[in-house]
Structures are given as structure tokens and as C-alpha cells.
Design an enzyme around this catalytic site. Sequence first.
Site, short mmCIF file in Angstrom:
data_model
loop_
_atom_site.label_atom_id
_atom_site.label_comp_id
_atom_site.label_asym_id
_atom_site.label_seq_id
_atom_site.Cartn_x
_atom_site.Cartn_y
_atom_site.Cartn_z
CB THR A 49 -1.70 -11.68 -26.86
OG1 THR A 49 -2.10 -11.32 -25.53
CG2 THR A 49 -0.35 -12.39 -26.81
CB CYS A 50 -6.49 -10.17 -28.06
SG CYS A 50 -6.71 -11.83 -27.37
NE ARG A 52 -0.49 -12.27 -21.42
CZ ARG A 52 -0.67 -12.30 -20.10
NH1 ARG A 52 0.09 -11.57 -19.32
NH2 ARG A 52 -1.61 -13.08 -19.58
CB ALA A 190 -28.26 -16.08 -35.61
CG MET A 193 -23.05 -20.42 -26.06
SD MET A 193 -21.53 -20.00 -25.19
CE MET A 193 -22.23 -19.19 -23.75
CB SER A 194 -25.37 -20.66 -31.70
OG SER A 194 -26.41 -21.08 -30.89
#
Length: 462
Positions: A49-50, A52, A190, A193-194
Amino acid sequence: MHIIVAGLNYRTAPVSIREKFAFAEADLPQAVMELKNTKSIMECVIVGTCNRTELYVVVDRQHLCGHYLRGFLEKWFGVPREEFGGHMYIYENEQAIEHLFRVTSGLDSMVIGETQILGQVRDAFLLAQQEKTTGIVFNTLFKQAVTLAKRAHTETGIGENPVSVSYAAVELGKRIFGSYEKKKVLIIGAGKMSELTVKHLYASGADKVIVVNRTFSRAQELAEKFNGIPSTMDKLLQHLEEADIVISSTGAKDLVLTKEQVAFVLQKRRSRPLFMIDIAVPRDLDPALGQLPNVFLYDIDNLQTIVNNHLLERQKAAVMIEEMIRTEMDVFEQWTKTLGVSPVIQALQTKANAVHEETMDSLMKKLPDLSERELKVIHKLTKSIVNQMLRDPIIRIKEMAAERDGDEALEFFTQIFALEQQLEEQKRVEEAKLQQEAVASQERIKEELLKKVTINTADALA
């Protein structure tokens, strides 16, 4: 037999190292077959995965296992082991089993209790099964791990409480709207977090995204990610009339929306609820907006308080899951002990059958005048005697094998019935079978490589 896991994850290696060990999805079938053909490895599963990269293996010997696994990673990715050896962890037997259970349950994830890893482990296991790199041990262990994780999430509800600010905001909105279907999202600014928040909203069914920003090009860049509409700040109040959800994250020093501005817009909205999320520091949205009718305002402190409370709830659930894991480890340990008794029982039955057949051959030579019917009756009765004599010893050794000193009991049982020769023969047969499977696997790898070369050559010629 030993269960080993070796890998790198977000705790032990930075992304600059982890990204070097990312398996391409299309290459995983070949990778898992090559891992299976590595010396001493009897079964294997690769989880990538990203966060592990992990190699789960069943080996016949622990000695030098880490050396072979590092060698596999070194060869496959072309990265010298000196560059990643210090970031790699290796767990053996009980530790490896506990690690797998924690991974599938989401307790080893960056976000505790997340469920995505469960699907990723399940897919990795199913691929390994498809490529025939698993056997009785991993077929049992991984199914148990997946079942445990499903039960843990259902019984504890660990994944029900969001622990990221962006996701908490989305969950809050569900309390107001029930569903995000056909809801319109207005993004002011922009910021990252948004963008993350709107990703969750979009995935939850939000229908339309409008991005308002001082720089139109940046608004356009973000809007394109969601098939949205870019716009500029001078049209903000106009877009506010149609929005259901507002997410604001600008770098402005002053308020972007005041109470007076929004109160004016509300007159045109006909009492439709307006959900507003202010993620900016300093704040973009006037704190007094929350006093207006049908306006639901949350700032980053509100969201963080919710996240912290939810994190505490997840930690309580994690303690419950830890108990479940310990129980499942005991179950698997008992199963492995009974697994060890099967070859011994098979050896005993093989020896008993051989003695019986020799006795019948001797009987036929000494009593050549017996009819076929008489021989069948004698064969059946003597076979019944053998089976009855074996029944109690087999029941007892199964019970003893499940106890704490089960290995010693098995060894003593083997010596009492002098089964060493039969067990050695079984081992030779099993090794020959494994060798045949390894050869067949190598042939499959060669065929796949040949197909790729043929396809690439054809594309080049075209």
C-alpha cells in the site's frame, strides 16, 4: 514451519524510501511467484500500500530467512540493501501473527481504525491464492485475520468516529442534510484542506462544485479536479445564493464573509440550510454567522475538538480489539498444534496398513485354499481390529498435541510407534512435490515474460 513478516511502513521508513518499494499492480502476480521460489519459502503473500510494503512468508527454516527476503527486495527493486536495511522490520511466529491481525484490524494504520487496509490485505491474499503461493497455513491464517477485522469493526464501531478534520466536517454535514446528493459545494480559496474536504463531499454524492479564488488560474486548476466551475471573488455573494455547503480556506487577513453580507443573501435562499466550514487561520468567516437562522458554522477548533473526542473513542475500541486479537492468537496456536499431529497420524496409519497388508499376504501363502469370500471376510475383520486399536491412540495424541507440551508429546508418540521412517518418506514426497511446483512456477514466469516481450516487440514494429 515458521511464519515470518518482513517489511517497511510509515513508522520505519520515510516516503522517500517507501516509494522505492512500491509494487506495480500489474507486476504483483510475477512478484509473488518469484518470492515463492526464493529459498526456504513454502508459502507467501505480498501486501503493498502507500504506507507499507510487507512480505508474509511461511518458511521451513528461520536461519538466514531475513537474508533471503532482503535479497528478494534488493533484486526486484534494484535497491542495495544498505539503503533500506535499517528501515526494515522482521517479525517471527507469534509476533508476525499478531502484526497481521493488527494490520487487518486497522490498529497499525496511520489513521487508527481505518477500514481500507482490510480490503487491501484481502485482495493481496486472494491474488496469492490465485497464483497458488499459499497453502494450508496462510489459507487458514489470512481468512482468520479478515474475519477478525470484520468482526472488530462491527462489534466495536471503531471506524464510525472520524479522526481527520476534513472527514469530521463531512460527517457533521450529514447530520444537517442526511445525504449530500444533489448538494452544491462552494469553495472559497484553494487550500489543501479545502481540497481534501471537498474530495470527501464529492465522494459522498455532492453534485456541483464551485471554486472561488482571487487568482482565477488556481481556481480553474482545482475546479477541474471535480468537474467544477471556477470563479472569482467578485461573484462570491452570487454563488452563495445557490450553495448548500461553504468551505473557506484563504490566506486573507480580514474576514471574507461578514454577518451582514450573509444575512442579505439569506433573504434570497428561502430558508434553505447553509453549512459553513471555516478552516482558515486567521478565520475567513465572521463568527457571528452562527447566530443567523439556518446557518450552521464550524471553525477548525470546533472540528479539532470533535476529532479529539472521536480519537478517544477509537482508542477505547482499540483496547477491545487488542483483547479480540489475543483470543484469535490462542485459537490459531491451537490449530497449528493440531496441524503438526496430522503427519504423525498419517504415518501411523501408513505403517498399520503396511503391516496389515503384509499379514494378509502371509496368510494367503500359508492358507492357499481359502475362497475369495473367506479372504474378504478375514480382510474386513482384521482391518477392523487394526482400526479399533488405532482409534484411541489417535484421539489421545490429538488431545495431547493441543496442550502446552504438545511438541514433546508428538516426539514421544513418534518414538513409541517407531514412525521415523514413515515421516521421512512423507517429507521426501512433500519436497518432491514442492520442487515440481517450483519448476512449474518458473515455467509460468518464463511464459509471462515471453508474452510481454512478444507484445512489446509487436507494438514497436507497429
